[in-house]
Motif scaffolding. Sequence first.
Motif, PDB file in Angstrom:
ATOM      1  N   ILE A 131      57.399  61.848  -7.836  1.00 39.00           N
ATOM      2  CA  ILE A 131      58.740  62.220  -8.262  1.00 39.00           C
ATOM      3  C   ILE A 131      58.609  63.085  -9.510  1.00 39.00           C
ATOM      4  O   ILE A 131      58.003  62.670 -10.495  1.00 39.00           O
ATOM      5  N   PRO A 132      59.148  64.290  -9.497  1.00 37.09           N
ATOM      6  CA  PRO A 132      58.966  65.214 -10.615  1.00 37.09           C
ATOM      7  C   PRO A 132      59.569  64.677 -11.922  1.00 37.09           C
ATOM      8  O   PRO A 132      60.489  63.861 -11.914  1.00 37.09           O
ATOM      9  N   ASP A 133      59.034  65.183 -13.016  1.00 38.74           N
ATOM     10  CA  ASP A 133      59.501  64.751 -14.336  1.00 38.74           C
ATOM     11  C   ASP A 133      60.970  65.057 -14.551  1.00 38.74           C
ATOM     12  O   ASP A 133      61.670  64.308 -15.243  1.00 38.74           O
ATOM     13  N   ASN A 134      61.464  66.172 -13.975  1.00 38.17           N
ATOM     14  CA  ASN A 134      62.874  66.503 -14.221  1.00 38.17           C
ATOM     15  C   ASN A 134      63.806  65.434 -13.654  1.00 38.17           C
ATOM     16  O   ASN A 134      64.867  65.156 -14.213  1.00 38.17           O
ATOM     17  N   SER A 135      63.407  64.801 -12.546  1.00 37.68           N
ATOM     18  CA  SER A 135      64.217  63.732 -11.968  1.00 37.68           C
ATOM     19  C   SER A 135      64.197  62.498 -12.861  1.00 37.68           C
ATOM     20  O   SER A 135      65.230  61.855 -13.090  1.00 37.68           O
ATOM     21  N   LYS A 136      63.018  62.168 -13.368  1.00 40.66           N
ATOM     22  CA  LYS A 136      62.898  60.996 -14.242  1.00 40.66           C
ATOM     23  C   LYS A 136      63.650  61.218 -15.556  1.00 40.66           C
ATOM     24  O   LYS A 136      64.288  60.299 -16.089  1.00 40.66           O
ATOM     25  N   GLU A 137      63.580  62.449 -16.065  1.00 39.86           N
ATOM     26  CA  GLU A 137      64.282  62.760 -17.317  1.00 39.86           C
ATOM     27  C   GLU A 137      65.795  62.692 -17.124  1.00 39.86           C
ATOM     28  O   GLU A 137      66.524  62.188 -17.987  1.00 39.86           O
ATOM     29  N   ALA A 138      66.284  63.163 -15.972  1.00 31.16           N
ATOM     30  CA  ALA A 138      67.719  63.109 -15.700  1.00 31.16           C
ATOM     31  C   ALA A 138      68.192  61.662 -15.634  1.00 31.16           C
ATOM     32  O   ALA A 138      69.279  61.325 -16.122  1.00 31.16           O
ATOM     33  N   PHE A 139      67.379  60.816 -15.056  1.00 31.59           N
ATOM     34  CA  PHE A 139      67.727  59.391 -14.981  1.00 31.59           C
ATOM     35  C   PHE A 139      67.785  58.789 -16.390  1.00 31.59           C
ATOM     36  O   PHE A 139      68.724  58.054 -16.727  1.00 31.59           O
ATOM     37  N   GLN A 140      66.784  59.105 -17.207  1.00 31.51           N
ATOM     38  CA  GLN A 140      66.747  58.560 -18.568  1.00 31.51           C
ATOM     39  C   GLN A 140      67.950  59.017 -19.388  1.00 31.51           C
ATOM     40  O   GLN A 140      68.518  58.256 -20.170  1.00 31.51           O
ATOM     41  N   GLN A 141      68.366  60.259 -19.211  1.00 30.60           N
ATOM     42  CA  GLN A 141      69.443  60.830 -20.026  1.00 30.60           C
ATOM     43  C   GLN A 141      70.833  60.399 -19.561  1.00 30.60           C
ATOM     44  O   GLN A 141      71.798  60.517 -20.316  1.00 30.60           O
ATOM     45  N   SER A 142      70.940  59.907 -18.336  1.00 25.88           N
ATOM     46  CA  SER A 142      72.251  59.530 -17.801  1.00 25.88           C
ATOM     47  C   SER A 142      72.680  58.175 -18.351  1.00 25.88           C
ATOM     48  O   SER A 142      71.898  57.228 -18.398  1.00 25.88           O
ATOM     49  N   SER A 143      73.927  58.080 -18.746  1.00 29.99           N
ATOM     50  CA  SER A 143      74.445  56.815 -19.280  1.00 29.99           C
ATOM     51  C   SER A 143      75.133  55.984 -18.205  1.00 29.99           C
ATOM     52  O   SER A 143      75.337  54.780 -18.375  1.00 29.99           O
ATOM     53  N   ILE A 144      75.513  56.623 -17.086  1.00 28.09           N
ATOM     54  CA  ILE A 144      76.166  55.929 -15.969  1.00 28.09           C
ATOM     55  C   ILE A 144      75.361  56.213 -14.699  1.00 28.09           C
ATOM     56  O   ILE A 144      75.004  57.358 -14.429  1.00 28.09           O
ATOM     57  N   VAL A 145      75.079  55.169 -13.934  1.00 27.82           N
ATOM     58  CA  VAL A 145      74.287  55.324 -12.710  1.00 27.82           C
ATOM     59  C   VAL A 145      75.014  54.641 -11.559  1.00 27.82           C
ATOM     60  O   VAL A 145      75.398  53.469 -11.665  1.00 27.82           O
ATOM     61  N   TYR A 146      75.211  55.389 -10.470  1.00 33.60           N
ATOM     62  CA  TYR A 146      75.821  54.828  -9.273  1.00 33.60           C
ATOM     63  C   TYR A 146      74.775  54.741  -8.162  1.00 33.60           C
ATOM     64  O   TYR A 146      74.011  55.681  -7.933  1.00 33.60           O
ATOM     65  N   PHE A 147      74.753  53.602  -7.472  1.00 29.28           N
ATOM     66  CA  PHE A 147      73.824  53.387  -6.379  1.00 29.28           C
ATOM     67  C   PHE A 147      74.592  53.223  -5.068  1.00 29.28           C
ATOM     68  O   PHE A 147      75.812  53.088  -5.058  1.00 29.28           O
ATOM     69  N   GLU A 148      73.839  53.227  -3.972  1.00 29.15           N
ATOM     70  CA  GLU A 148      74.439  52.968  -2.664  1.00 29.15           C
ATOM     71  C   GLU A 148      75.202  51.641  -2.729  1.00 29.15           C
ATOM     72  O   GLU A 148      76.379  51.558  -2.404  1.00 29.15           O
ATOM     73  N   LEU A 149      74.499  50.586  -3.121  1.00 20.56           N
ATOM     74  CA  LEU A 149      75.077  49.279  -3.438  1.00 20.56           C
ATOM     75  C   LEU A 149      74.438  48.811  -4.730  1.00 20.56           C
ATOM     76  O   LEU A 149      73.291  49.163  -5.028  1.00 20.56           O
ATOM     77  N   ASP A 150      75.138  48.010  -5.489  1.00 19.69           N
ATOM     78  CA  ASP A 150      74.561  47.467  -6.717  1.00 19.69           C
ATOM     79  C   ASP A 150      73.832  46.172  -6.368  1.00 19.69           C
ATOM     80  O   ASP A 150      74.439  45.092  -6.303  1.00 19.69           O
ATOM     81  N   LEU A 151      72.517  46.288  -6.128  1.00 19.52           N
ATOM     82  CA  LEU A 151      71.726  45.137  -5.697  1.00 19.52           C
ATOM     83  C   LEU A 151      71.368  44.203  -6.842  1.00 19.52           C
ATOM     84  O   LEU A 151      70.706  43.189  -6.626  1.00 19.52           O
ATOM     85  N   THR A 152      71.780  44.536  -8.060  1.00 19.71           N
ATOM     86  CA  THR A 152      71.574  43.616  -9.187  1.00 19.71           C
ATOM     87  C   THR A 152      72.799  42.724  -9.400  1.00 19.71           C
ATOM     88  O   THR A 152      72.777  41.840 -10.244  1.00 19.71           O
ATOM     89  N   ASP A 153      73.859  42.972  -8.639  1.00 18.92           N
ATOM     90  CA  ASP A 153      75.099  42.208  -8.764  1.00 18.92           C
ATOM     91  C   ASP A 153      75.051  41.014  -7.807  1.00 18.92           C
ATOM     92  O   ASP A 153      74.979  41.203  -6.584  1.00 18.92           O
ATOM     93  N   PRO A 154      75.098  39.769  -8.304  1.00 18.75           N
ATOM     94  CA  PRO A 154      75.035  38.589  -7.424  1.00 18.75           C
ATOM     95  C   PRO A 154      76.123  38.576  -6.358  1.00 18.75           C
ATOM     96  O   PRO A 154      75.898  38.094  -5.244  1.00 18.75           O
ATOM     97  N   SER A 155      77.288  39.116  -6.670  1.00 16.40           N
ATOM     98  CA  SER A 155      78.373  39.123  -5.677  1.00 16.40           C
ATOM     99  C   SER A 155      78.036  40.040  -4.502  1.00 16.40           C
ATOM    100  O   SER A 155      78.443  39.778  -3.362  1.00 16.40           O
ATOM    101  N   THR A 156      77.281  41.118  -4.760  1.00 17.15           N
ATOM    102  CA  THR A 156      76.843  42.006  -3.681  1.00 17.15           C
ATOM    103  C   THR A 156      75.890  41.270  -2.749  1.00 17.15           C
ATOM    104  O   THR A 156      76.015  41.343  -1.520  1.00 17.15           O
ATOM    105  N   ILE A 157      74.930  40.561  -3.319  1.00 16.72           N
ATOM    106  CA  ILE A 157      73.961  39.811  -2.527  1.00 16.72           C
ATOM    107  C   ILE A 157      74.665  38.734  -1.715  1.00 16.72           C
ATOM    108  O   ILE A 157      74.365  38.517  -0.534  1.00 16.72           O
ATOM    109  N   SER A 158      75.625  38.063  -2.330  1.00 14.89           N
ATOM    110  CA  SER A 158      76.375  37.020  -1.630  1.00 14.89           C
ATOM    111  C   SER A 158      77.156  37.603  -0.456  1.00 14.89           C
ATOM    112  O   SER A 158      77.176  37.039   0.647  1.00 14.89           O
ATOM    113  N   ALA A 159      77.788  38.765  -0.673  1.00 14.34           N
ATOM    114  CA  ALA A 159      78.564  39.408   0.394  1.00 14.34           C
ATOM    115  C   ALA A 159      77.649  39.884   1.530  1.00 14.34           C
ATOM    116  O   ALA A 159      78.003  39.770   2.709  1.00 14.34           O
TER     117      ALA A 159
END
Length: 322
Positions: free
Chosen positions: A88-116
Amino acid sequence: MWVCSVSLQPGLREHLVPCDLHDRLAQCKRSKNVPGSPREIWKFPEGLADMFAEQSELNSFLWTIKRDPPSYFFGTIHVLYTRVWDFIPDNSKEAFQQSSIVYFELDLTDPSTISALTSCQMLPRGENLQDVLPRDIYCRLKRHLEYVKLMMPSWMTPDQHGKGLYADYLFNAIAGNWERKRPVWVMLMVNSLTEVDIKSRGVPVLDLYLAQEAERLRKQMGAVEKVEEQCHPLNGLNFSQHGKGLYADYLFNAIAGNWERKRPIWVMLMVNSLTKVDIKSRGVPVLDLYLAQEAERLRKQTGTVEKVEEQCHPLNGLNFSQ
C-alpha cells in the motif's frame, strides 16, 4: 475524511500490486512436509522485495475528492492485512493518518454491529438447520464439523497459544450455534474452517485492521452501510441457490482440503481429479470401490493384497523433476 470500501469494481483488485506479482506470489506458496514443522504460508522469491522498494513505483488506488479539507476514497479487500500492507503506497497511509473522520463499510469495532450481524444469520424462531437442509447434506455437514473440531488443536500455532487462543474457544467462536444459522451463513462459516484460515486467526483483515487503527488513534468513525443491507440479500437466497453452494464447498474441501500440506505428487493427482467431468461423477464409485461396497453389503470376508505403504512409498520417492 477517509472513506474505506470493500466494493471494488472488476479488475481494480489487480491494481493493488501488478498482475505478474500475483502470479509470482501464488507460485511461492509452499508447505513443509515434515510433520510438526512451522508452515511458510508466504515466502517471497529472492529479490522480489527489491522490485518494489521504491514507493513511487506502487500503484495507488486511493481517490481524492477535491474539497477543503480534502476527502479520500480507498478500496480494501478481505485479506489479512499483513499480506498487502507493504504494497500500500505511502500516500494512502498518509491520507489515513491525516483524516480525522473515517467511514467504513460497517463499523466492526461497534458491539451493536456485531450483535446485529449475529442475529441476522439466525433462522426464524423455532427452526433448525436440519429442518431446512436435505438429510444427507446435514449429516455430511455435521460429520465435517466434527472432523474440524478434532483436527483444530493440531492446526493452532504456538503464537496463537501465546495470545491465549485455544482450539475449543476458537471453534465455538466460529461455529457456535451453527445448527440455528441459515444455510448461506453456514456455507460461509465452512469456508473459513480450513487449516490455513485457522492458522491466520488473530491477524485482522485489512479493513478491520484500519478500523482498529482508527479507534486506537481516536478518530471519529462511522459506517456507509447498515447491517440489514448486507444481510437481507443473502438471506433472500432460496435453498436451490445456496444449498448447491454448501454441497459444492463440502465436496471441494473433501477433495482439496489441506492441499498445501500435501506432497507435490499427490497435489498433481488431486488437480487431475478437479475437472468438470470428474466432479459431475462424484458420488458414483469406481469399479473396485463398488465391488468392495457390494462385498461388504453381502457380508463377504474381504482382505487386501497390498499395504498402503506399498502404494505410497514409490510415489513419495519420486523427486520433483520426475
